[in-house]
Design an enzyme around this catalytic site. Sequence first.
Site, PDB file in Angstrom:
ATOM      1  N   THR A  57      -0.459-104.252 -37.425  1.00 51.62           N
ATOM      2  CA  THR A  57       0.666-103.536 -36.828  1.00 51.62           C
ATOM      3  C   THR A  57       0.817-102.159 -37.462  1.00 51.62           C
ATOM      4  O   THR A  57      -0.025-101.732 -38.242  1.00 51.62           O
ATOM      5  CB  THR A  57       1.985-104.309 -37.047  1.00 51.62           C
ATOM      6  OG1 THR A  57       2.272-104.335 -38.448  1.00 51.62           O
ATOM      7  CG2 THR A  57       1.919-105.721 -36.522  1.00 51.62           C
ATOM      8  N   GLY A  58       1.935-101.505 -37.151  1.00 52.10           N
ATOM      9  CA  GLY A  58       2.199-100.174 -37.701  1.00 52.10           C
ATOM     10  C   GLY A  58       3.054-100.198 -38.944  1.00 52.10           C
ATOM     11  O   GLY A  58       3.445 -99.137 -39.440  1.00 52.10           O
ATOM     12  N   ASP A  59       3.406-101.385 -39.443  1.00 45.61           N
ATOM     13  CA  ASP A  59       4.204-101.444 -40.674  1.00 45.61           C
ATOM     14  C   ASP A  59       3.840-102.727 -41.430  1.00 45.61           C
ATOM     15  O   ASP A  59       2.822-103.351 -41.109  1.00 45.61           O
ATOM     16  CB  ASP A  59       5.705-101.348 -40.341  1.00 45.61           C
ATOM     17  CG  ASP A  59       6.497-100.687 -41.461  1.00 45.61           C
ATOM     18  OD1 ASP A  59       6.212-100.965 -42.644  1.00 45.61           O
ATOM     19  OD2 ASP A  59       7.421 -99.896 -41.165  1.00 45.61           O
ATOM     20  N   ASP A  60       4.657-103.130 -42.409  1.00 48.50           N
ATOM     21  CA  ASP A  60       4.299-104.267 -43.257  1.00 48.50           C
ATOM     22  C   ASP A  60       3.901-105.492 -42.430  1.00 48.50           C
ATOM     23  O   ASP A  60       4.503-105.788 -41.406  1.00 48.50           O
ATOM     24  CB  ASP A  60       5.482-104.658 -44.155  1.00 48.50           C
ATOM     25  CG  ASP A  60       5.889-103.524 -45.090  1.00 48.50           C
ATOM     26  OD1 ASP A  60       5.101-102.582 -45.286  1.00 48.50           O
ATOM     27  OD2 ASP A  60       7.021-103.582 -45.608  1.00 48.50           O
TER      28      ASP A  60
END
Length: 441
Positions: free
Chosen positions: A248-251
């Site tokens: 994904t684009g984060d954690d």
Amino acid sequence: MFRIQLLVSVLLCCFTFWFHISFGYLITCSGIVPMRYRNDKVSITDFGGVGDGKTLNTKAFREAIYRIQHLRRRGGTLLYVPPGVYLTESFNLTSHMTLYLARGAVIKATQDTWTWPLVAPLPSYGRGRERPGGRYMSFIHGDGLRDVVITGENGTIDGQGGIWWNMWRQGNLQFTRPNLVEFMNSRGIIISNVIFKNSPFWNIHPVYCSNVVIRYVTILAPTDSPNTDGIDPDSSSNVCIEDSFISTGDDLVAVKSGWDEYGIAYGRPSSHITIRRVTGSSPFAGIAVGSETSGGVEHVLAENIVIYNSGIGVNIKTNIGRGGFIKNITVSQVFMENVRTGIKITGDTGDHPDNQFNPNALPYVKGVTLKNIWGVKVQKAGSIQGLKNAPFTNICLSKINLHGMTGPRSPPWKCSDVSGAAIEEPPTCSSTLPLLSSLLW
Ligand SMILES: *[C@@H]1O[C@H](CO)[C@@H](O)[C@H](O)[C@H]1NC(C)=O
Ligand SMILES: *[C@@H]1O[C@H](CO)[C@@H](O)[C@H](O)[C@H]1NC(C)=O
């Protein structure tokens, strides 16, 4: 005296380690929530559902779930979603149900952001995570439920988040973006064999929940999609996540428990969180604790994790004003490749909800064990930076092998305001953490 105490705590963390290593591959989440077989079944098509990708199915979903809620069949009811693309607005689940996505079934969020319902802010956050006031309801939502399963044959829940990401980029979001799936105040939840795609915001958010199993899921969002965290157990206990792929684009997984003065007042920790056999890549962190940890986070075990092409491998993050605690965290058997920073533990991450936070509310970080972590193409090995007035204690590092971009040499570590021990060479963090061998001899 101090040395003996230190030795005991270091040896204790070794023993828990041995236990997990011996059984780590065998243990599964299965026992936490029993899988339900539902005798009673209905199909979304019985309620007028049309899977042509164009028809709006909001009424069908809401009516099907209304029926499941009010007929209260013994053992609950399964709602079958056949192959096809079912466009819908957000909807609420109910207790004692299974949402079953057949192979090729897609439940797709509408792009009509202006009709999206709002819900109250979470009390432990005091406001929406990104905008003041309420927040958009998650696409699939559950509040106060028990015994709910979302499963099937790897059908897809698609948030069509692009429109939301652009609102965030253009700075014209009125309220906090919706999560893809959120359960609040619920227990006995299983999410398995489903693909989650393009969430507007966080993907799966169990908050104030207990006994939650998430396994065999795939979570996908572009690297540049803002805040698309994979799974965020938040002020929840007995959460088990395993055998999943997340990019994904984060954690990928971030364990949280509320934000500054609101989280401290609400006081609900996250505890007994297990994460195992998770693979993926993130521009931020693979496995994270925080940064919202004001209700406390304890008893977290992450093992057999593979992280590649990522920002940070393992990231424990908190802040001044956050209060709370981070205790008894074990991360072991991690392989990482091509990451900017292998391990990062810091006390100065994350913004504040407002100016009312108490600068004297310092986080308490004690008992973090990182073991058997192997990395190649790691730009910066690690940084462990406690707070001057609240040093991090009992930090135990063992068999950490992080190799640089060009060869086996480990890039340097940066450590301050931290105590504990490093077991075995290479002497990671050696300026602050004594090697166990030097304690023994
Ligand atoms: C869904 O749940 C939310 C929050 O619990 C509630 O505000 C809303 O009215 C519910 N919507 C429907 C259609 O039942
Ligand atoms: C669904 O995906 C999971 C995880 O990738 C996989 O283990 C499982 O075998 C798949 N199930 C089906 C029915 O295809």
